[in-house]
Design a protein around this motif. Structure first.
Motif: not given
Length: 401
Positions: A174-176, A178, A194, A196-197, A215
């Motif tokens: 997720e949000k590759k 980064q 992930n 994303s944050k 995460r």
């Protein structure tokens, strides 16, 4: 530019972690403090003032007399503002904030003499007062700043190509853009990364086994292994050659340490060569939601951290048995064995053998035998210099009598 590190009066603030390493070898983010400075300044040579018990374990380059040397207080991090100030320092000047010496520009001959004497003498230089810069002042700063340091270290490392390792078609990224996966790393089927944050860094030859959830911001360093079904939450660093499983949140594992099974570690700092038995859990929040107090390593007096979340700080070579429970704000020394059925004390001296209602001294000869066996499993030799350091720690009497 040459680079030298020195420690100040706050050294003991970071015990027991700094019983076995200079302050600049503390890991925060992806890199150690010294590695951050080397990435920021690209010095021609690097060295440090070493305490006698660490001699032979952390030797640096031979300092040249033909080139000036930048001296850095080991607690400081290389922000853009501080690097700019250092570049503007003239020879013979040192930078201070209040009574704290931050850095200095010293000629090579004097720098070599300071290294030989084992002590810098800043009184011979011209003082330049400054604003303060980002530094670690307390143990809890390490995990508090860890997430932002992962972000900054990715920038320092100047990673151009995000995905260099092997990623299963059945993994979710997720949000590759980064997610940074280095050469030789493997992401197995069923993993969810992930970002994303915050970014996720997977170092060279690291392995993320099936079913792991990560995460970011998170750093899994070189040659580390994350075992199947692990849950790694924000602001966590798993250092080189560590093996971890279960649930980890906002924690730092330095290197060569294992948490191979289920159990929770949160808001904690784990040294080198530690092993957490199956279902070891660290409490990081008090039942009444009050702030956590921790014991001062030097005098056992309680320190108010003003932190609502604080787990365990564990010195090198400490091990826990299965089902071990560690209370909020527990500080474990070097080379402890904890197998109590109850919560052990919040301050556990080095070389403690901790059972239910009893603490005995862990004999250094037996401790060294265990160290040698564990290190051999990772093809690392137990050197005479390392043995001498361990014996010196034992001789400080910071262990049960």
């Amino acid at each position: 530019m040459q680079l030298c590190f020195f420690e100040d009066e706050k050294l003991t603030t970071f015990h027991p972690l700094t019983l076995t390493r200079p302050t600049d070898d503390l890991r925060i983010g992806i890199l150690t403090l010294s590695e951050k400075w080397e990435q920021a300044l690209h010095p021609t040579k690097t060295n440090r003032i070493l305490r006698p018990e660490l001699t032979g374990l952390f030797e640096g380059d031979d300092i040249s007399t033909d080139e000036n040397c930048t001296w850095i207080n080991s607690r400081y991090l290389p922000t853009e503002q501080l690097v700019t100030q250092l570049n503007n320092l003239s020879g013979g000047q040192y930078l201070t904030y209040g009574d704290t010496i931050i850095a200095a520009n010293v000629d090579g001959a004097t720098s070599r003499q300071w290294l030989e004497n084992g002590e810098p003498d800043f009184n011979t230089l011209f003082v330049l007062e400054s604003n303060d810069f980002l530094s670690i002042d307390n143990l809890w700063d390490l995990f508090q700043l860890n997430g932002q340091e992962i972000v900054r270290d990715i920038e320092l490392l100047r990673i151009n190509n995000n995905i260099n390792g092997t990623v299963s078609d059945h993994a979710v990224l997720e949000k590759k853009d980064q997610i940074y996966i280095q050469d030789g790393a493997t992401i197995e089927a069923g993993c969810v990364l992930n970002a994303s944050k915050g970014p996720i860094f997977i170092g060279e030859n690291a392995t993320i086994m099936s079913g792991t959830h990560i995460r970011g911001p998170v750093a899994i360093c070189k040659d580390a292994t994350v075992k199947m079904g692990a849950k790694i939450y924000e602001d966590t660093t798993v250092g080189p050659v560590c093996k971890v499983g279960g649930e980890i949140n906002n924690s730092i594992f330095h290197s060569y340490s294992n948490k191979g099974h289920d159990g929770f570690v949160g808001n904690s700092i784990i040294g080198q060569w530690c092993n957490l038995g199956a279902d070891t859990n660290t409490s990081n929040l008090k039942n009444n939601y009050s702030t956590v107090r921790i014991p001062d390593w030097s005098n056992s007096q309680e320190i108010e951290t003003n932190q609502q979340f604080f787990g365990t700080v564990m010195g090198d070579h400490t091990k826990t048995a299965i089902n071990t429970q560690l209370n909020t704000g527990t500080i474990c020394g070097v080379s402890c064995n904890i197998f109590s059925n109850d919560f052990p004390p919040k301050q556990i001296p080095s070389f403690s053998w901790v059972g239910s209602n009893v603490i005995q001294t862990y004999r250094p000869d037996k401790a060294l035998e265990a160290m040698e066996a564990m290190m051999a499993r990772r093809d690392v030799s137990l050197t005479e210099e390392y043995k001498q350091m361990i014996e010196a720690i034992f001789d400080t009497k910071n262990h049960p009598q």
